[in-house]
Write an enzyme that holds these catalytic residues in place. Structure first.
Site, PDB file in Angstrom:
ATOM      1  CB  VAL A 113       1.957 -31.672  -6.669  1.00  0.00           C
ATOM      2  CG1 VAL A 113       1.030 -32.260  -7.811  1.00  0.00           C
ATOM      3  CG2 VAL A 113       3.406 -32.297  -6.485  1.00  0.00           C
ATOM      4  NE  ARG A 143      13.694 -35.631   5.058  1.00  0.00           N
ATOM      5  CZ  ARG A 143      12.527 -35.022   4.834  1.00  0.00           C
ATOM      6  NH1 ARG A 143      12.359 -34.248   5.814  1.00  0.00           N
ATOM      7  NH2 ARG A 143      11.819 -35.318   3.957  1.00  0.00           N
ATOM      8  CE1 TYR A 178      13.120 -30.372  -9.934  1.00  0.00           C
ATOM      9  CE2 TYR A 178      11.769 -29.096 -11.746  1.00  0.00           C
ATOM     10  CZ  TYR A 178      11.963 -30.137 -10.623  1.00  0.00           C
ATOM     11  OH  TYR A 178      11.167 -31.014 -10.465  1.00  0.00           O
ATOM     12  CG  ASN A 212       9.106 -39.351  -5.383  1.00  0.00           C
ATOM     13  OD1 ASN A 212       8.240 -38.667  -5.972  1.00  0.00           O
ATOM     14  ND2 ASN A 212       9.477 -38.988  -4.265  1.00  0.00           N
ATOM     15  CE  LYS A 249      12.893 -33.347 -11.664  1.00  0.00           C
ATOM     16  NZ  LYS A 249      12.779 -34.665 -11.180  1.00  0.00           N
ATOM     17  CB  THR A 290       5.537 -31.513  -2.729  1.00  0.00           C
ATOM     18  OG1 THR A 290       6.320 -30.580  -3.698  1.00  0.00           O
ATOM     19  CG2 THR A 290       4.721 -32.230  -3.220  1.00  0.00           C
ATOM     20  CG  ASP A 294      23.309 -37.326   0.664  1.00  0.00           C
ATOM     21  OD1 ASP A 294      22.645 -36.883  -0.397  1.00  0.00           O
ATOM     22  OD2 ASP A 294      24.010 -36.361   1.186  1.00  0.00           O
TER      23      ASP A 294
END
Length: 249
Positions: free
Chosen positions: A180, A37, A150, A80, A154, A182, A54
């Site tokens: 957004v 990555r 998810y 992020n 959050k 992504t 990771d």
């Protein structure tokens, strides 16, 4: 100028944040899950330091914190990195992966790093609701829902940020970057990608000492009421300490 660590900075919002900070003259530490990555960083890697690790592995998160500390004092961390899992998945340590990456890793890095002055966590409008979030954090008793798991992660990381605002010396905020386009958000997402990182970067570099905010596109908002509940915050810290082995402040 500040030294800022940006997790998940190979693509999307994290990459845009890192590029903006580098262009503004800050000393940026980039992060990728692994060497493969990291190769996607391209020329950006020539302008910043790069760490790999990771965030779904307790040992790798601890090593990442050690590598970060070896660079020297960090002024801010932008947490992020985030994932959503279509199917329930566990980490090598037996933890729910979406919880580990989205919430437990930020908890660990914030405490294992040499106490940065500013911590910026990534939230989501999907954090609202989830009244049973503390009852089955590992999703072992419920039918899997990718969106709910998810959203719960959050909610928990937003409560974590609020708790840290009370209990650590750093200035802490949560930013909802919006839905957004992504890799995770998908092409149909309706919010502008080029604005998603702006609030993150401002909070990471601002001189303001106010702490504990929940933000969306440079405007402060009220989070889910559970986030402001001190008992809820403290329970999140206690559970995270148990799961990670990193004592709560």
């Amino acid at each position: 100028m500040a030294r800022i660590f940006v997790t998940g900075s190979t693509a999307g919002v994290g990459r845009n944040a890192a590029e903006a900070l580098v262009n503004d003259g800050h000393d940026v530490v980039l992060h990728a899950r692994n060497a493969e990555r990291a190769g996607h960083l391209g020329r950006l890697a020539d302008r910043a330091q790069v760490l790999t690790g990771d965030l779904g592995d307790l040992a790798e998160v601890r090593q990442l914190a050690r590598d970060l500390n070896a660079i020297g004092p960090i002024d801010a961390i932008i947490h992020n990195a985030g994932i959503i899992d279509d199917q329930r998945a566990e980490t090598p340590d037996g933890l729910l992966r979406v919880l580990m990456v989205n919430a437990l890793a930020p908890y660990m890095l914030s405490l294992l790093a040499d106490r940065p002055a500013r911590l910026v966590f990534t939230g989501s409008s999907m954090h609202r609701g989830h009244d049973g979030a503390l009852d089955d954090m590992a999703w072992t008793r419920r039918r899997w829902s990718a969106s709910s798991a998810y959203g719960e992660s959050k909610l928990l990381v937003t409560a974590l940020s609020a708790a840290f605002a009370r209990r650590v010396s750093a200035v802490c905020h949560t930013v909802d970057p919006g839905w957004v386009p992504t890799r995770m958000g998908g092409a149909s997402a309706s919010d502008p990608l080029d604005q998603a990182h702006v609030t993150q970067c401002w909070l990471a570099t601002s001189a303001e000492e106010d702490s504990g905010g929940y933000w969306h596109h440079m405007r402060r908002q009220r989070p889910d009421p559970k986030v402001e509940n001190l008992a809820f915050q403290d329970t999140v810290l206690d559970r995270f300490a148990q799961m990670t082995g990193v004592p709560a402040p």
